[in-house]
Design a protein around this motif. Structure first.
Motif, PDB file in Angstrom:
ATOM      1  N   ILE A 268       0.952  -1.192   0.030  1.00 12.88           N
ATOM      2  CA  ILE A 268       0.092  -0.130  -0.100  1.00 12.88           C
ATOM      3  C   ILE A 268       0.685   1.306   0.050  1.00 12.88           C
ATOM      4  O   ILE A 268       0.590   2.288  -0.585  1.00 12.88           O
ATOM      5  CB  ILE A 268      -0.994  -0.049   1.134  1.00 12.88           C
ATOM      6  CG1 ILE A 268      -2.090  -1.134   1.030  1.00 12.88           C
ATOM      7  CG2 ILE A 268      -1.657   1.173   1.465  1.00 12.88           C
ATOM      8  CD1 ILE A 268      -2.786  -1.569   2.328  1.00 12.88           C
ATOM      9  N   THR A 269       1.971   1.300   0.854  1.00 16.11           N
ATOM     10  CA  THR A 269       2.788   2.452   0.936  1.00 16.11           C
ATOM     11  C   THR A 269       3.511   2.884  -0.459  1.00 16.11           C
ATOM     12  O   THR A 269       3.439   3.935  -0.716  1.00 16.11           O
ATOM     13  CB  THR A 269       3.804   2.097   1.917  1.00 16.11           C
ATOM     14  OG1 THR A 269       3.293   1.762   3.260  1.00 16.11           O
ATOM     15  CG2 THR A 269       4.892   3.296   2.043  1.00 16.11           C
ATOM     16  N   ASP A 270       4.045   1.656  -1.270  1.00 15.42           N
ATOM     17  CA  ASP A 270       4.615   1.808  -2.381  1.00 15.42           C
ATOM     18  C   ASP A 270       3.447   2.376  -3.575  1.00 15.42           C
ATOM     19  O   ASP A 270       3.851   3.057  -4.396  1.00 15.42           O
ATOM     20  CB  ASP A 270       5.340   0.485  -2.893  1.00 15.42           C
ATOM     21  CG  ASP A 270       6.849   0.105  -2.077  1.00 15.42           C
ATOM     22  OD1 ASP A 270       6.987   1.487  -1.269  1.00 15.42           O
ATOM     23  OD2 ASP A 270       6.946  -0.520  -2.175  1.00 15.42           O
ATOM     24  N   ALA A 271       2.261   1.745  -3.409  1.00 14.15           N
ATOM     25  CA  ALA A 271       1.354   1.970  -4.317  1.00 14.15           C
ATOM     26  C   ALA A 271       0.881   3.516  -4.095  1.00 14.15           C
ATOM     27  O   ALA A 271       0.654   4.059  -4.992  1.00 14.15           O
ATOM     28  CB  ALA A 271      -0.008   1.355  -3.969  1.00 14.15           C
ATOM     29  N   ILE A 272       0.941   4.156  -2.926  1.00  7.72           N
ATOM     30  CA  ILE A 272       0.369   5.480  -2.681  1.00  7.72           C
ATOM     31  C   ILE A 272       1.664   6.297  -3.316  1.00  7.72           C
ATOM     32  O   ILE A 272       1.460   7.363  -3.870  1.00  7.72           O
ATOM     33  CB  ILE A 272       0.275   5.766  -1.262  1.00  7.72           C
ATOM     34  CG1 ILE A 272      -0.865   5.038  -0.823  1.00  7.72           C
ATOM     35  CG2 ILE A 272       0.265   7.093  -1.050  1.00  7.72           C
ATOM     36  CD1 ILE A 272      -1.037   5.141   0.682  1.00  7.72           C
ATOM     37  N   GLN A 273       2.771   5.993  -3.074  1.00 10.32           N
ATOM     38  CA  GLN A 273       4.148   6.717  -3.732  1.00 10.32           C
ATOM     39  C   GLN A 273       3.876   6.675  -5.218  1.00 10.32           C
ATOM     40  O   GLN A 273       4.041   7.891  -5.784  1.00 10.32           O
ATOM     41  CB  GLN A 273       5.344   6.061  -3.225  1.00 10.32           C
ATOM     42  CG  GLN A 273       6.639   6.794  -3.863  1.00 10.32           C
ATOM     43  CD  GLN A 273       6.480   8.699  -3.490  1.00 10.32           C
ATOM     44  OE1 GLN A 273       6.577   8.800  -2.368  1.00 10.32           O
ATOM     45  NE2 GLN A 273       6.598   9.265  -4.613  1.00 10.32           N
ATOM     46  N   PHE A 274       3.420   5.667  -5.836  1.00  6.10           N
ATOM     47  CA  PHE A 274       3.231   5.587  -7.208  1.00  6.10           C
ATOM     48  C   PHE A 274       2.213   6.588  -7.791  1.00  6.10           C
ATOM     49  O   PHE A 274       2.290   7.100  -8.605  1.00  6.10           O
ATOM     50  CB  PHE A 274       3.114   4.007  -7.561  1.00  6.10           C
ATOM     51  CG  PHE A 274       2.931   3.864  -9.196  1.00  6.10           C
ATOM     52  CD1 PHE A 274       4.078   3.865  -9.847  1.00  6.10           C
ATOM     53  CD2 PHE A 274       1.605   3.619  -9.675  1.00  6.10           C
ATOM     54  CE1 PHE A 274       3.874   3.724 -11.332  1.00  6.10           C
ATOM     55  CE2 PHE A 274       1.405   3.308 -11.077  1.00  6.10           C
ATOM     56  CZ  PHE A 274       2.474   3.423 -11.878  1.00  6.10           C
ATOM     57  N   CYS A 275       1.112   6.172  -7.032  1.00  7.99           N
ATOM     58  CA  CYS A 275      -0.048   7.390  -7.368  1.00  7.99           C
ATOM     59  C   CYS A 275       0.464   8.725  -7.083  1.00  7.99           C
ATOM     60  O   CYS A 275       0.082   9.650  -8.024  1.00  7.99           O
ATOM     61  CB  CYS A 275      -1.313   7.056  -6.078  1.00  7.99           C
ATOM     62  SG  CYS A 275      -1.954   5.588  -6.751  1.00  7.99           S
ATOM     63  N   ARG A 276       1.355   9.126  -6.044  1.00  9.62           N
ATOM     64  CA  ARG A 276       1.846  10.478  -6.147  1.00  9.62           C
ATOM     65  C   ARG A 276       2.534  10.945  -7.271  1.00  9.62           C
ATOM     66  O   ARG A 276       2.450  11.988  -7.590  1.00  9.62           O
ATOM     67  CB  ARG A 276       2.780  10.662  -4.640  1.00  9.62           C
ATOM     68  CG  ARG A 276       2.991  11.934  -4.368  1.00  9.62           C
ATOM     69  CD  ARG A 276       3.903  12.058  -3.189  1.00  9.62           C
ATOM     70  NE  ARG A 276       3.094  11.755  -2.038  1.00  9.62           N
ATOM     71  CZ  ARG A 276       3.345  10.546  -1.471  1.00  9.62           C
ATOM     72  NH1 ARG A 276       4.685   9.639  -1.761  1.00  9.62           N
ATOM     73  NH2 ARG A 276       2.655   9.969  -0.256  1.00  9.62           N
TER      74      ARG A 276
END
Length: 364
Positions: A268-276
């Protein structure tokens, strides 16, 4: 058009304007990443209805939380989605067609994607080809997918005058790659290409005589974190990073790997960074252990700060209870991301992006 002066005076000429109408940008293209029965792996595929999902990815599957999320998305007003199929230990159905004359190797073929679904494919070969074609290398190939419930044809493809010669205009490998949704020539090819066409086998009038698979496929097991954000996935554009191949997505849904588990927090943390990085927003499913509002408040504080407080993510609680078509429409509990994304899309279409997907209009 330039004006042609015919007498002294003032002439007016209209010059085409360089102003162009500003076209609205999509605001609710939703990306889903997870397991599916079939379809290309680690490639974002755009679909615009659940019928598209059924055709390309096999539809609802009890082991695919993503398939339910996609269905909920379209049921609640979604209209545009990107699907990234991931697998874990899945294998592909293989076929081997004997040559029409020897000595020559068999023609090796495989289903277009991994999974047990390929076991329903049947192949028919005949030699009713164009008179000018080489009868030693050219043949007709029919691919039929059977409905396992009725053993009748569900869909079929026919490829006429294909050749085993690599330099031929209708080389079987190229034709299947560009035109078939069901069958492929393995790449890389596992053996020596045959020098003669495969022998006739089967009949479209009697599919029980058609050639079946020589090696069965396997749907694999539940996904783990490595399939989403493991070492090398970013560079290879696999897992969640496969979405880097897409032109645009606005929302990201990562349904949990199984109904009984939650999404890995590091994913989830990496996915949020990818979204950012891509100016998108992630819809995070609340953990299944949050059964009450009090538990959600307590649980939110234990979430990592990057998940609980981020401008590019939102956690949604509680989970939704909906009928499960694969379980006699009994009410089951599902992760809410598909429903929420559908409400976002419907609100954007009906009211505009300035209206929050909340309140009485955000019915589910």
């Amino acid at each position: 058009m330039p004006t042609t002066p015919t007498y002294p005076g003032v002439y007016i000429e209209e010059v085409p304007s360089g102003v162009r109408t500003i076209v609205g940008v999509a605001t609710s293209i939703t990306a889903f990443v997870g397991r599916a029965l079939r379809g290309p792996e680690n490639e974002p595929m755009r679909i615009q209805s659940f019928a598209d999902f059924e055709r390309v990815f096999g539809g609802l599957w009890v082991d695919s939380t993503m398939s339910y999320a996609v269905q909920h998305f379209f049921l609640n007003g979604g209209s545009d989605a990107l699907i990234v199929r991931l697998t874990n230990a899945a294998t592909t159905v293989e076929f081997s067609l004997a040559p029409s004359a020897g000595p020559s190797d068999n023609l090796e073929l495989e289903a277009s994607s991994s999974g047990a679904w390929g076991a329903n494919l049947r192949l028919v070969v005949d030699d009713v080809i164009d008179p000018d074609a080489d009868p030693n290398t050219v043949f007709n190939l029919s691919v039929i997918e059977l409905d396992p419930a009725t053993n009748q044809s569900r869909q079929s493809e026919v490829f006429r005058n294909v050749s085993v010669e690599r330099d031929a205009p209708r080389y079987v490998g190229t034709v299947l790659k560009q035109e078939s949704a069901l069958l492929r020539l393995p790449d890389p090819y596992p053996a020596t290409l045959p020098t003669v066409r495969p022998a006739n086998v089967g009949s479209l009038d009697d599919l029980s005589t058609a050639a079946g698979p020589t090696t069965g496929g396997y749907d694999g097991v539940a996904l783990v974190a490595a399939q989403y954000n493991g070492v090398g996935t970013s560079a290879a554009k696999e897992g969640i990073y496969a979405l880097a191949k897409a032109d645009l997505f606005n929302l990201l849904c990562l349904p949990p790997p199984t109904r009984a588990t939650d999404m890995n927090e590091a994913v989830i943390t990496d996915a949020i960074q990818f979204c950012r990085d891509h100016r998108a927003m992630m819809i995070v499913d609340a953990p299944s252990s949050w059964r009450t509002a009090a538990a959600a408040v307590t649980g939110l504080s234990s979430f990592s700060s990057s998940v609980a407080r981020d401008d590019y993510a939102a956690v949604y609680f509680p989970r939704v209870r909906m009928a499960d078509p694969l379980k006699e429409n009994r009410v089951e509990e599902f992760a809410p991301c598909g429903v929420v994304a559908g409400a976002f899309a419907r609100t954007d279409a009906q009211r505009g992006v300035w209206k929050a997907p909340a309140g009485q209009e955000a019915t589910m």
